[in-house]
Motif scaffolding. Structure first.
Motif: not given
Length: 427
Positions: A195-216
């Protein structure tokens, strides 16, 4: 390299007159000796009676002169193991990894394949490929072409060697580790908390996560870009004067003290790059496997009630979950041994010394080599376990060739791909 060539960093104990820093990053380790009393000019630094290098074994060569003062690859690595693995086998692994991961990126970048899961897989493929690409020129020069015994110069070349062979691969490998963890967390949400996948696993959130991982990952390796400097050093090498590179720690490192700097850096790396990700991935893999088994039981029950629709959705979701479990398992098989040796090293260098560092270096060199060897495996896993990946690959590289020869066109029929119960495109 795999290397990060997984490239793990590593300190040896500090003695009274000599500080040996040993860095092992994605298959590459570095021993930099710094003797404060040594000057920039030394007439007999590499004096060996002007005999040919071939008259000496590696141990004789390194112990008969002051080659630890400057950058000399022969005396920095277990050369009997490094030369065949990184000089003769690694070029084939590099070619295979480059081709396989490029194909992964091409296939997953297709419009109907763009999903949150596939974006993470694509980023992982790029990080693994760059982990091997950056040190490749130096591995060819040092090992394949047999120049490892030559002192490296000028200073710019020594800096390039450090950045391309140690720091940058470690940065990409660190990002790959965190991306693998993000992939497992994402799949756990899809399977166990739909049920929460539609909110937490969206494409914009995933792209932000990738950017944060690269910066870290960049910030984690940033001190390694600045913690040492190379200065010109004149020595006698094989009968003539030669300008080589002498390694010194930067003033700011000496100011905070070597113990404080390396304890902080390696402590962070052991905890957040090895221990926490590997432990979390083991737990998530177990949870995903249990959830998949439960889904199989639900599938049998639904098959009796609705043999077409819901059963197919669960089957597709199960296939994707199983494939990602296999990907994470392969990652753990090659990463855990490296993490274990690193943790043992930290204990040995800070609490009680018990490691034989010659054996430890050989083990880490071999472990890092297997990490490099694992990079092309994901392509085989995707082809073997993902129907949509196979179909897209055939459409791009097989049917298009046949169609062009026959003068006809072919198009993949599943434009948007089958959908799972969480509304995610199956890989």
């Amino acid at each position: 390299m795999a290397d990060d060539k997984d490239l793990l960093d590593y300190i040896a104990p500090v003695s009274q007159n000599l500080t040996n820093i040993m860095t092992i990053d994605n298959g590459i380790n570095e021993i930099n000796g710094v003797i404060p009393s040594h000057t920039n000019y030394s007439l007999y630094d590499n004096e060996t009676g002007f005999l040919e290098y071939s008259n000496f074994t590696t141990d004789d060569y390194c112990s008969s002169n002051h080659s630890h003062v400057y950058l000399n690859v022969t005396c920095e690595f277990p050369i009997n193991y490094a030369e065949p693995m990184y000089g003769y086998i690694a070029p084939f692994l590099l070619a295979t990894t480059t081709v396989a991961n490029t194909l992964i990126v091409v296939v997953l970048s297709r419009r109907h394949m763009r999903t949150p899961t596939n974006v993470v897989l694509m980023a992982m493929a790029l990080c693994d490929m760059f982990t091997m690409l950056f040190p490749a020129p130096w591995l060819f020069y040092m090992y394949t072409f047999g120049n490892h015994y030559k002192p490296l110069s000028p200073v710019q070349a020594c800096q390039a060697w450090n950045y391309m062979n140690e720091v940058i691969p470690a940065m990409f490998h660190t990002a790959s580790i965190w991306l693998t963890l993000a992939l497992a967390v994402q799949r756990y949400i899809y399977v166990c908390h739909a049920p929460v996948a539609r909110t937490w696993c969206t494409m914009p959130r995933v792209m932000k996560c990738l950017i944060y991982i690269g910066i870290a990952a960049f910030l984690h390796q940033l001190p390694r870009f600045l913690d040492r400097q190379y200065v010109p050093h004149i020595t006698v090498w094989r009968g003539h004067f030669e300008e080589v590179c002498r390694v010194e720690f930067s003033p700011w490192v000496n100011k905070v003290s070597l113990d404080a700097y390396f304890s902080t850096y390696f402590g962070f790396r052991v905890i957040f790059v090895h221990l926490v990700p590997c432990t979390s991935l083991v737990v998530l893999n177990v949870l995903l496997f249990k959830a998949m088994r439960q889904a199989q039981m639900n599938r049998r029950r639904l098959f009796k009630e609705n043999p077409k629709n819901e059963c197919k959705k669960l089957r597709d979701s199960n296939c994707t979950t199983l494939m990602l479990i296999v990907v994470v398992t392969v990652f753990l098989v090659v990463e855990i041994p490296l993490a274990v040796v690193t943790i043992l090293h930290i204990i040995s260098s800070t609490i009680v010394e018990f490691l034989d560092y010659r054996i430890a270096n050989i083990l880490i060199l071999i472990t890092n080599f297997f990490i490099m060897a694992s990079y092309p495996i994901n392509f085989a896993i995707y082809c073997g376990m993902s129907r949509q990946f196979r179909e897209t690959f055939k459409e791009l590289f097989i049917r298009s060739v046949v169609s062009s020869r026959n003068g006809t066109s072919s198009r993949y029929s599943l434009v948007n791909g089958p959908r799972t119960c969480t509304n995610e495109t199956v890989l």
